[in-house]
Each structure stands twice: as C-alpha cells, then as structure tokens.
Design a protein around this motif. Structure first.
Motif, short mmCIF file in Angstrom:
data_model
loop_
_atom_site.label_atom_id
_atom_site.label_comp_id
_atom_site.label_asym_id
_atom_site.label_seq_id
_atom_site.Cartn_x
_atom_site.Cartn_y
_atom_site.Cartn_z
N ALA A 203 1.00 -1.22 -0.03
CA ALA A 203 -0.22 0.21 -0.10
C ALA A 203 0.75 1.24 -0.38
N GLU A 204 1.89 1.26 0.63
CA GLU A 204 2.68 2.22 0.95
C GLU A 204 4.01 2.34 -0.31
N ALA A 205 3.78 1.73 -1.09
CA ALA A 205 4.34 1.11 -2.38
C ALA A 205 2.75 2.14 -3.57
N ALA A 206 2.00 1.90 -3.27
CA ALA A 206 0.83 2.24 -3.97
C ALA A 206 0.85 3.65 -4.25
N LYS A 207 1.21 4.29 -2.81
CA LYS A 207 0.97 5.49 -2.49
C LYS A 207 1.63 6.54 -3.57
N LYS A 208 3.31 5.37 -3.40
CA LYS A 208 4.05 6.71 -3.92
C LYS A 208 4.11 6.64 -5.14
N ILE A 209 3.78 5.61 -5.85
CA ILE A 209 3.67 5.24 -7.45
C ILE A 209 2.36 6.24 -7.75
N ALA A 210 1.77 6.23 -7.02
CA ALA A 210 0.17 7.66 -7.22
C ALA A 210 0.74 8.74 -7.56
N ALA A 211 1.37 9.14 -6.34
CA ALA A 211 1.81 10.49 -6.51
C ALA A 211 2.72 10.84 -7.31
N ALA A 212 3.56 9.57 -7.82
CA ALA A 212 4.91 10.39 -9.09
C ALA A 212 3.97 10.21 -10.36
N THR A 213 2.82 9.19 -10.47
CA THR A 213 2.24 9.18 -11.93
C THR A 213 0.82 10.64 -12.44
N GLY A 214 0.45 10.77 -10.42
CA GLY A 214 -0.72 12.07 -11.15
C GLY A 214 -2.32 10.06 -11.57
N GLY A 215 -1.08 8.96 -11.14
CA GLY A 215 -2.80 8.14 -10.93
C GLY A 215 -3.76 8.16 -9.51
N GLU A 216 -4.98 6.90 -10.11
CA GLU A 216 -5.75 7.38 -9.26
C GLU A 216 -5.58 5.49 -8.40
N LEU A 217 -5.83 5.80 -7.10
CA LEU A 217 -5.43 4.20 -6.19
C LEU A 217 -6.86 4.23 -6.37
N TYR A 218 -6.62 2.70 -6.29
CA TYR A 218 -7.78 1.80 -5.33
C TYR A 218 -7.45 0.17 -5.41
N GLU A 219 -7.07 0.81 -4.19
CA GLU A 219 -7.25 -0.80 -3.17
C GLU A 219 -7.95 -2.28 -4.01
N ILE A 220 -7.50 -3.20 -4.33
CA ILE A 220 -8.04 -4.72 -4.32
C ILE A 220 -7.63 -5.22 -3.18
N ALA A 221 -9.30 -5.00 -2.44
CA ALA A 221 -9.44 -5.06 -0.85
C ALA A 221 -10.21 -6.62 -0.77
N PRO A 222 -9.81 -7.47 -0.03
CA PRO A 222 -10.36 -8.70 -0.06
C PRO A 222 -11.51 -9.12 0.68
N ALA A 223 -13.33 -9.13 -0.11
CA ALA A 223 -13.65 -9.73 0.88
C ALA A 223 -13.84 -9.79 2.23
N GLN A 224 -12.99 -11.27 2.70
CA GLN A 224 -12.92 -11.32 3.61
C GLN A 224 -11.59 -11.38 3.75
N PRO A 225 -11.39 -10.18 4.70
CA PRO A 225 -10.14 -9.33 5.57
C PRO A 225 -8.48 -10.75 5.81
N TYR A 226 -8.20 -11.24 5.01
CA TYR A 226 -6.56 -11.74 5.82
C TYR A 226 -6.12 -11.37 7.02
N THR A 227 -5.96 -12.46 8.20
CA THR A 227 -5.82 -12.00 9.84
C THR A 227 -4.67 -12.16 9.64
N PRO A 228 -3.72 -12.61 11.06
CA PRO A 228 -2.23 -12.73 10.74
C PRO A 228 -1.74 -14.61 10.80
N ALA A 229 -3.45 -15.28 11.61
CA ALA A 229 -3.12 -16.52 11.11
C ALA A 229 -3.29 -17.06 9.25
N ASP A 230 -4.07 -16.63 8.73
CA ASP A 230 -4.36 -16.62 7.59
C ASP A 230 -3.20 -16.17 6.75
N LEU A 231 -2.45 -15.57 6.96
CA LEU A 231 -1.24 -15.77 6.53
C LEU A 231 0.17 -15.87 6.83
#
Length: 155
Positions: free
Chosen positions: A16-44
């Motif tokens: 996410a931090e890298a994406a924000k930097k890229i959006a700032a550098a390019t003038g791009g719009e951010l879009y988070e591909i967020a999972p419908a079921q968030p990942y827990t630490p155990a999931d990861l």
C-alpha cells in the motif's frame, strides 16, 4: 493525457505504501484490491500448510472475492498492478482482478514487494491470466523510489 490507475493488494501495508508513492509520482488514481474476507495473521502464515494463503496459493483455480464493486477500468489507459510476492507469484486475488475486466488495449505495469523473491515468475503468470493487455516490465519496489513509475507511464 493518459489516465492512470494504481491498483494494488496489500496484506500488511507494505505494498500500500509503495502504491501511494507510485500514484503520487504518476498522478494516478489509487484503487485497493481489498479481499471480501480480510486476511488475519493466521491466514498469512506461509509456514502453516493449512493457512488460508497457503491453501489459496496451492489451488491455481482459487479466486478470492474482492470487497465491494470491482473497479471499472474502461476509462484508464495505463494500469499499475501491485502486490506482495506470494509463493514466487502474485496472490490469487490479483488473478481475480485481472480476470474481472477487459484489459484489451490497456498498458499494465506490475510492481511488487518481496522479502526475497524476484518478480519474473509473477510477470509470466500475470501475462497468462491477462493476455489481452500490453504488458510492460515489472519492478520490485521494496521501499525504493517510485520515480521509475512516472517514466514507465510515459513510454
């Protein structure tokens, strides 16, 4: 003027931090591909053969659902797609995103964060899941500058 989208999935916030930097550098719009079921630490927990991420990555047909409406990409010329490297490739939720729309004629530039793996295997996998796009060389962006992104978007 090209319209740019910076679409990303981030499990821990690093991508996410890298994406924000890229959006700032390019003038791009951010879009988070967020999972419908968030990942827990155990999931990861990649060391656990029964964790959600391990089960998804071991099943090539797995397509985790994306929360909310999937972004309409029709109005964008260039799309940066970002993700952490999982099992040497992109997480399956990125495949969900790439298979959700028509990327014909779109330029896609992948970027990834990784604890040690390169991006080459992910690039091959991405092209297989979305062959209609014009793919540019991807880049690992582990805490580095996003200045390359502005140049890549202009090409």
């Amino acid at each position: 003027m090209k319209k740019i989208l910076v679409a990303y999935f981030s499990a821990s916030g690093v991508t996410a931090e890298a994406a924000k930097k890229i959006a700032a550098a390019t003038g791009g719009e951010l879009y988070e591909i967020a999972p419908a079921q968030p990942y827990t630490p155990a999931d990861l927990d990649w060391r656990n053969s029964r964790s959600r991420s391990t089960l998804e990555m071991n099943d090539p047909a797995s397509r985790p659902a994306i929360a909310g409406e999937i972004k309409d990409i029709s109005g964008y010329d260039t799309i940066f797609v970002g993700f952490p490297i999982w099992w040497y490739v992109e997480p399956r939720i990125i495949d969900t995103f790439l298979e959700s729309g028509d990327f014909t004629g779109k330029t896609i530039i992948p970027f990834a964060t990784s604890g040690g793996s390169g991006i080459a295997a992910a690039e091959r996998s991405l092209k297989e899941h979305c062959p209609s796009a014009a793919w540019k060389k991807g880049r690992l962006v582990n805490g580095g500058s996003a200045g390359w992104a502005a140049d890549a978007a202009k090409e």
